[in-house]
Design a protein around this motif. Structure first.
Motif, PDB file in Angstrom:
ATOM      1  N   LEU A 181       0.885  -0.873   0.025  1.00 46.78           N
ATOM      2  CA  LEU A 181       0.086  -0.280  -0.071  1.00 46.78           C
ATOM      3  C   LEU A 181       0.562   1.312   0.395  1.00 46.78           C
ATOM      4  N   VAL A 182       0.557   2.082  -0.879  1.00 43.69           N
ATOM      5  CA  VAL A 182       1.299   3.272  -1.273  1.00 43.69           C
ATOM      6  C   VAL A 182       0.873   4.519  -1.595  1.00 43.69           C
ATOM      7  N   ASN A 183       0.887   6.052  -1.230  1.00 46.55           N
ATOM      8  CA  ASN A 183       0.475   6.909  -1.613  1.00 46.55           C
ATOM      9  C   ASN A 183      -1.035   7.065  -1.453  1.00 46.55           C
ATOM     10  N   HIS A 184      -1.420   6.961   0.245  1.00 43.91           N
ATOM     11  CA  HIS A 184      -2.644   7.130   0.470  1.00 43.91           C
ATOM     12  C   HIS A 184      -3.416   5.793   0.421  1.00 43.91           C
ATOM     13  N   ALA A 185      -3.282   4.863   0.058  1.00 41.77           N
ATOM     14  CA  ALA A 185      -4.349   3.096  -0.046  1.00 41.77           C
ATOM     15  C   ALA A 185      -4.574   3.252   0.977  1.00 41.77           C
ATOM     16  N   GLY A 186      -5.777   2.066   1.574  1.00 42.36           N
ATOM     17  CA  GLY A 186      -6.472   1.664   1.868  1.00 42.36           C
ATOM     18  C   GLY A 186      -6.978  -0.063   1.888  1.00 42.36           C
ATOM     19  N   LEU A 187      -6.415  -0.263   2.715  1.00 43.58           N
ATOM     20  CA  LEU A 187      -7.224  -1.960   3.205  1.00 43.58           C
ATOM     21  C   LEU A 187      -8.488  -1.535   4.174  1.00 43.58           C
ATOM     22  N   ARG A 188      -9.040  -2.548   3.852  1.00 41.77           N
ATOM     23  CA  ARG A 188     -10.315  -3.188   5.571  1.00 41.77           C
ATOM     24  C   ARG A 188     -10.767  -4.177   4.822  1.00 41.77           C
ATOM     25  N   MET A 189     -10.634  -5.261   6.231  1.00 40.10           N
ATOM     26  CA  MET A 189     -10.297  -6.460   5.485  1.00 40.10           C
ATOM     27  C   MET A 189     -11.050  -7.738   6.588  1.00 40.10           C
ATOM     28  N   ASN A 190     -11.558  -8.551   6.140  1.00 43.82           N
ATOM     29  CA  ASN A 190     -11.736  -9.807   8.051  1.00 43.82           C
ATOM     30  C   ASN A 190      -9.943 -11.070   8.091  1.00 43.82           C
ATOM     31  N   ALA A 191     -10.100 -10.380   8.965  1.00 46.68           N
ATOM     32  CA  ALA A 191      -8.256 -11.196   9.462  1.00 46.68           C
ATOM     33  C   ALA A 191      -9.165 -11.942   9.903  1.00 46.68           C
ATOM     34  N   LYS A 192     -10.066 -13.105  10.466  1.00 46.39           N
ATOM     35  CA  LYS A 192     -10.502 -13.808  11.510  1.00 46.39           C
ATOM     36  C   LYS A 192      -9.614 -15.293  10.887  1.00 46.39           C
ATOM     37  N   GLN A 193      -9.822 -15.832  10.368  1.00 49.47           N
ATOM     38  CA  GLN A 193      -9.124 -17.154   9.266  1.00 49.47           C
ATOM     39  C   GLN A 193      -7.868 -16.492   8.616  1.00 49.47           C
ATOM     40  N   LEU A 194      -7.427 -15.908   8.918  1.00 52.67           N
ATOM     41  CA  LEU A 194      -5.437 -15.086   8.183  1.00 52.67           C
ATOM     42  C   LEU A 194      -4.697 -16.080   8.558  1.00 52.67           C
ATOM     43  N   LEU A 195      -3.896 -16.866   7.675  1.00 51.59           N
ATOM     44  CA  LEU A 195      -3.205 -17.789   8.093  1.00 51.59           C
ATOM     45  C   LEU A 195      -1.914 -17.680   8.078  1.00 51.59           C
ATOM     46  N   ASP A 196      -1.779 -16.883   6.763  1.00 50.45           N
ATOM     47  CA  ASP A 196      -0.319 -15.956   6.444  1.00 50.45           C
ATOM     48  C   ASP A 196      -0.109 -14.477   5.973  1.00 50.45           C
ATOM     49  N   ILE A 197       0.286 -13.959   6.104  1.00 48.45           N
ATOM     50  CA  ILE A 197       0.277 -12.152   6.073  1.00 48.45           C
ATOM     51  C   ILE A 197       1.791 -11.591   5.626  1.00 48.45           C
ATOM     52  N   LYS A 198       1.694 -10.935   4.328  1.00 48.60           N
ATOM     53  CA  LYS A 198       2.822 -10.460   4.288  1.00 48.60           C
ATOM     54  C   LYS A 198       2.255  -8.879   4.318  1.00 48.60           C
ATOM     55  N   ILE A 199       2.804  -8.214   4.581  1.00 48.04           N
ATOM     56  CA  ILE A 199       2.367  -6.417   3.896  1.00 48.04           C
ATOM     57  C   ILE A 199       3.499  -5.670   4.189  1.00 48.04           C
ATOM     58  N   GLU A 200       3.755  -4.613   3.042  1.00 45.09           N
ATOM     59  CA  GLU A 200       4.360  -3.025   3.130  1.00 45.09           C
ATOM     60  C   GLU A 200       3.368  -2.102   2.692  1.00 45.09           C
ATOM     61  N   LYS A 201       3.782  -1.310   3.288  1.00 38.95           N
ATOM     62  CA  LYS A 201       2.887   0.197   3.466  1.00 38.95           C
ATOM     63  C   LYS A 201       3.469   1.404   3.879  1.00 38.95           C
TER      64      LYS A 201
END
Length: 226
Positions: A196-216
């Motif tokens: 996520l760059v330049n005033h990006a936005g992500l909203r999400m359900n994380a209840k069943q997430l097993l693996d997360i890789k995020i750059e922001k």
């Protein structure tokens, strides 16, 4: 009769009369609108990619047949070109509201569309590329159907203030690349990879997430709900 009672009665008559006039006017307007709109349907060759150009208003739904319906308006000039099909790709253009359907969809590309609605597809993978505009993808299957529906891999690549909403998808992996764009992900998900760059936005359900890789970057926002 007291003056105050006369004023109250007159006021009530005014309110009721005004509401009646508005009701009659609304019915006449609806009748006039219904009479000015006609919808015609056309058979299309097979396609599984959609490219929506600037200003497009498109509804895309699953069907066993490939077709498109055009909503014609008497007072509105019909554009010279509303859609074309080349190889496996449907190209749609602005001017009138379009209702397309096909058996499968694997890629959606939008260029500053007015609005796109996509319903009830379950491909092995789905790629959405948006430059501006708004798209809403949803599955409206019954509860029983959702339980047996397959997991899909979804890729979302968006910029220029685009907005993407994804609802009721059984998703294995979500790959997101946002540059000044927003994604609202209301679906089950196993794995997430996002940038996520330049005033990006992500909203999400994380209840069943097993693996997360995020750059922001610091201007972008990530919201999880459970």
């Amino acid at each position: 009769m007291k003056a105050s009672r006369i004023i109250i009665i007159a006021f009530c008559i005014f309110i009721v009369g005004g509401m009646l006039i508005l009701y009659i006017d609304a019915k006449q307007h609806k009748k006039k609108t219904d009479n000015s709109i006609t919808k015609k349907e056309y058979v299309l060759p097979s396609f599984n990619v959609v490219v929506a150009e600037q200003g497009t208003d498109l509804h895309l739904d699953y069907s066993d047949s490939n077709k498109i319906a055009v909503e014609y308006i008497k007072e509105k000039k019909t554009p010279a070109k509303l859609y074309t099909v080349s190889h496996d790709t449907l190209y749609v253009y602005k001017g009138l509201r379009l209702f397309a359907s096909c058996k499968n969809i694997r890629s959606i590309i939008g260029h500053n569309v007015f609005w796109m609605g996509v319903s009830n597809f379950e491909p092995d993978s789905l790629t959405i590329k948006m430059t501006g505009g708004k798209i809403i993808c949803s599955n409206n299957f019954s509860k029983a159907k959702k339980q047996i529906s397959k997991n899909i891999n979804v890729g979302v690549f968006a910029s220029d203030s685009a907005f993407i909403e994804l609802n009721n998808l059984n998703t294995n992996r979500l790959t997101v690349r946002l540059n000044n764009a927003e994604v609202d992900f209301n679906s089950r998900l196993n794995r997430l990879q996002a940038k996520l760059v330049n005033h990006a936005g992500l909203r999400m359900n994380a209840k069943q997430l097993l693996d997360i890789k995020i750059e922001k970057d610091t201007s972008s926002k990530l919201d999880f709900f459970y």
